[in-house]
Design a protein around this motif. Sequence first.
Motif, PDB file in Angstrom:
ATOM      1  N   ARG A 160       0.860  -1.189   0.000  1.00 51.49           N
ATOM      2  CA  ARG A 160       0.000   0.000   0.000  1.00 51.49           C
ATOM      3  C   ARG A 160       0.894   1.236   0.000  1.00 51.49           C
ATOM      4  O   ARG A 160       1.637   1.468   0.954  1.00 51.49           O
ATOM      5  CB  ARG A 160      -0.931  -0.037   1.208  1.00 51.49           C
ATOM      6  CG  ARG A 160      -1.894  -1.225   1.172  1.00 51.49           C
ATOM      7  CD  ARG A 160      -2.566  -1.491   2.505  1.00 51.49           C
ATOM      8  NE  ARG A 160      -3.315  -0.343   2.987  1.00 51.49           N
ATOM      9  CZ  ARG A 160      -3.936  -0.318   4.178  1.00 51.49           C
ATOM     10  NH1 ARG A 160      -3.888  -1.375   4.984  1.00 51.49           N
ATOM     11  NH2 ARG A 160      -4.594   0.749   4.559  1.00 51.49           N
ATOM     12  N   SER A 162       1.695   5.444  -0.846  1.00 52.12           N
ATOM     13  CA  SER A 162       1.206   6.805  -0.953  1.00 52.12           C
ATOM     14  C   SER A 162       2.397   7.729  -1.180  1.00 52.12           C
ATOM     15  O   SER A 162       3.540   7.279  -1.254  1.00 52.12           O
ATOM     16  CB  SER A 162       0.440   7.205   0.318  1.00 52.12           C
ATOM     17  OG  SER A 162      -0.080   8.519   0.207  1.00 52.12           O
ATOM     18  N   GLY A 222     -10.879   6.778  -1.460  1.00 55.88           N
ATOM     19  CA  GLY A 222     -11.033   6.329  -2.844  1.00 55.88           C
ATOM     20  C   GLY A 222      -9.712   5.996  -3.493  1.00 55.88           C
ATOM     21  O   GLY A 222      -9.550   4.959  -4.125  1.00 55.88           O
ATOM     22  N   SER A 223      -8.699   6.863  -3.336  1.00 53.38           N
ATOM     23  CA  SER A 223      -7.354   6.649  -3.886  1.00 53.38           C
ATOM     24  C   SER A 223      -7.394   6.169  -5.338  1.00 53.38           C
ATOM     25  O   SER A 223      -6.776   5.173  -5.701  1.00 53.38           O
ATOM     26  CB  SER A 223      -6.584   5.649  -3.012  1.00 53.38           C
ATOM     27  OG  SER A 223      -6.382   6.127  -1.711  1.00 53.38           O
ATOM     28  N   ASP A 224      -8.127   6.881  -6.184  1.00 52.82           N
ATOM     29  CA  ASP A 224      -8.300   6.493  -7.584  1.00 52.82           C
ATOM     30  C   ASP A 224      -7.573   7.491  -8.487  1.00 52.82           C
ATOM     31  O   ASP A 224      -7.876   8.689  -8.471  1.00 52.82           O
ATOM     32  CB  ASP A 224      -9.787   6.445  -7.924  1.00 52.82           C
ATOM     33  CG  ASP A 224     -10.032   6.015  -9.363  1.00 52.82           C
ATOM     34  OD1 ASP A 224     -10.098   6.892 -10.240  1.00 52.82           O
ATOM     35  OD2 ASP A 224     -10.129   4.796  -9.588  1.00 52.82           O
ATOM     36  N   PHE A 225      -6.614   7.015  -9.261  1.00 47.76           N
ATOM     37  CA  PHE A 225      -5.808   7.888 -10.116  1.00 47.76           C
ATOM     38  C   PHE A 225      -6.662   8.679 -11.091  1.00 47.76           C
ATOM     39  O   PHE A 225      -6.521   9.901 -11.226  1.00 47.76           O
ATOM     40  CB  PHE A 225      -4.787   7.055 -10.913  1.00 47.76           C
ATOM     41  CG  PHE A 225      -3.486   6.855 -10.197  1.00 47.76           C
ATOM     42  CD1 PHE A 225      -2.575   7.891 -10.067  1.00 47.76           C
ATOM     43  CD2 PHE A 225      -3.175   5.628  -9.650  1.00 47.76           C
ATOM     44  CE1 PHE A 225      -1.371   7.704  -9.425  1.00 47.76           C
ATOM     45  CE2 PHE A 225      -1.975   5.432  -8.996  1.00 47.76           C
ATOM     46  CZ  PHE A 225      -1.064   6.470  -8.880  1.00 47.76           C
ATOM     47  N   ASP A 226      -7.531   7.985 -11.798  1.00 48.23           N
ATOM     48  CA  ASP A 226      -8.330   8.654 -12.832  1.00 48.23           C
ATOM     49  C   ASP A 226      -9.242   9.714 -12.235  1.00 48.23           C
ATOM     50  O   ASP A 226      -9.388  10.819 -12.788  1.00 48.23           O
ATOM     51  CB  ASP A 226      -9.151   7.620 -13.615  1.00 48.23           C
ATOM     52  CG  ASP A 226      -8.260   6.689 -14.425  1.00 48.23           C
ATOM     53  OD1 ASP A 226      -7.148   7.120 -14.804  1.00 48.23           O
ATOM     54  OD2 ASP A 226      -8.662   5.538 -14.667  1.00 48.23           O
ATOM     55  N   ALA A 227      -9.859   9.395 -11.094  1.00 48.65           N
ATOM     56  CA  ALA A 227     -10.745  10.358 -10.443  1.00 48.65           C
ATOM     57  C   ALA A 227      -9.959  11.582  -9.974  1.00 48.65           C
ATOM     58  O   ALA A 227     -10.424  12.725 -10.111  1.00 48.65           O
ATOM     59  CB  ALA A 227     -11.460   9.696  -9.266  1.00 48.65           C
ATOM     60  N   ARG A 262      -0.478  -1.064  -4.685  1.00 49.53           N
ATOM     61  CA  ARG A 262      -1.812  -0.482  -4.625  1.00 49.53           C
ATOM     62  C   ARG A 262      -1.702   0.941  -4.080  1.00 49.53           C
ATOM     63  O   ARG A 262      -1.141   1.153  -3.004  1.00 49.53           O
ATOM     64  CB  ARG A 262      -2.736  -1.308  -3.723  1.00 49.53           C
ATOM     65  CG  ARG A 262      -4.193  -0.827  -3.794  1.00 49.53           C
ATOM     66  CD  ARG A 262      -5.111  -1.771  -3.064  1.00 49.53           C
ATOM     67  NE  ARG A 262      -5.112  -1.528  -1.632  1.00 49.53           N
ATOM     68  CZ  ARG A 262      -5.506  -2.415  -0.720  1.00 49.53           C
ATOM     69  NH1 ARG A 262      -5.879  -3.621  -1.093  1.00 49.53           N
ATOM     70  NH2 ARG A 262      -5.490  -2.116   0.560  1.00 49.53           N
ATOM     71  N   ASP A 264      -2.707   3.903  -2.092  1.00 51.59           N
ATOM     72  CA  ASP A 264      -3.544   4.009  -0.895  1.00 51.59           C
ATOM     73  C   ASP A 264      -3.111   5.253  -0.121  1.00 51.59           C
ATOM     74  O   ASP A 264      -2.137   5.240   0.632  1.00 51.59           O
ATOM     75  CB  ASP A 264      -3.381   2.761  -0.025  1.00 51.59           C
ATOM     76  CG  ASP A 264      -4.360   2.730   1.142  1.00 51.59           C
ATOM     77  OD1 ASP A 264      -4.921   3.791   1.476  1.00 51.59           O
ATOM     78  OD2 ASP A 264      -4.557   1.653   1.724  1.00 51.59           O
TER      79      ASP A 264
END
Length: 437
Positions: A160, A162, A222-227, A262, A264
């Motif tokens: 994980r 960041s 959420g940790s979403d790249f696209d978002a 991942r 995170d």
Amino acid sequence: MSTGALPGFRDFYPEQFAQRAWLFERWREVARRFGLVEYDGPPLEPLELYTRKSGDEIVGQLYNFEDKGGRQVSLRPEMTPTVARMVAARANALRKPVRWFSIPQLFRYERQQKGRLREHFQLNVDLFGEGDVAADAELLAVACEIMRSCGLGPDDVVARVSDRRLLTALVRGAGIPEEAIGAVFAAVDKIEREPTEALVKKMTEVGVSATAAGHVLELVKGSDFDALRTEFAGHGEVTSALERFDTYRALLDAHGVREYLRLDLTIVRGLAYYTGIVFELFDARGEFRAVCGGGRYDNLLQALGGVDMPALGFGMGDVVLGELLKARGKMPGGAPALDYWIAPLDGTHRMAATALAARLRAEGASVEYPLKEQALGKQFKAAHGAGARAVVIVGDRYREAQEVEVKDLATGGQEVRPLSWLLDHARTRPTGANDRP
């Protein structure tokens, strides 16, 4: 007087010591493949070395005391301050980047719980003198390759990851005032341990609006790249941080370990000295504490040794990793097998058996034989108890024709062999703990 170890400390009987040695071998082998070199430092350090890094509050977790010279000292609770001190002392003379590792025993006086004792051994890997993201990828690749070496794949372990710079950019982009960023980080760090309402309250108490606080928690969960790219498309600091992370992911792909990764953003690593990419390795089922944790800490050498040098590293303890390996059936059991038990047929062959044991030991084999006269049946029982791979019977054949009888204790097969065969076998024998001849 108690016959047990102190609370939080461990006895390593041969079986447990063999498992520890097996793990250390994998740590050292992977480190060697990455060009890391081993070092060590003293187990006793000045107390100030730890309070300067972590504040006076750490004293309650230390085995500290005043020595006979009137100095305030402590058993080492971690290795990073020691290696920072050592590197800073010879910063100009060391080849850059410095690629070091160590396996110290560490001590902390704290409450015992699952996966945490008052002493443990820890693999420490540190890189000094390189600020490029390639060093960050190299560091995580070492940790992932160790998992692979232990038989733990992406289905068993997840990294994980960041980036404090990305998280800082997102927090600013969400409208959090600069003076509240530290409190927001502290709340994010507790996101898996405290309810959302409590975290929002902590942020609002330092001037963050409830709306902004809730938005930050949604972003990191959420940790979403696209978002993130979509929402912060016009924010240069966020875009730059995401591009750096793209390079990081591509490098991990080149290392062959991206499948462990991942994103995170809830991984903050509570220690304030981290400055960039941070990560923790967890078992994929979420049954244990973090197996490993670390990241970039570019300001630490300046704080501890007055040397401005980028740095990053991780620590991987033996306690949680050992529990995970046992739970997944990956930890070998028992002490390493004995290569040969030399069994004199009777008392007239004891000297010959002793001499043969010496010759086999000279070839690097592990050998036992009875230290007093024993019947052959009793010797076979002793050989089984010692975990011997084979019994070598020394009788008249040895004296007359330089031949021995060799019994494989795994298969039960028994054959007459020339002494020359036995010596060749000793030179080329398998050396794994679970291999047999």
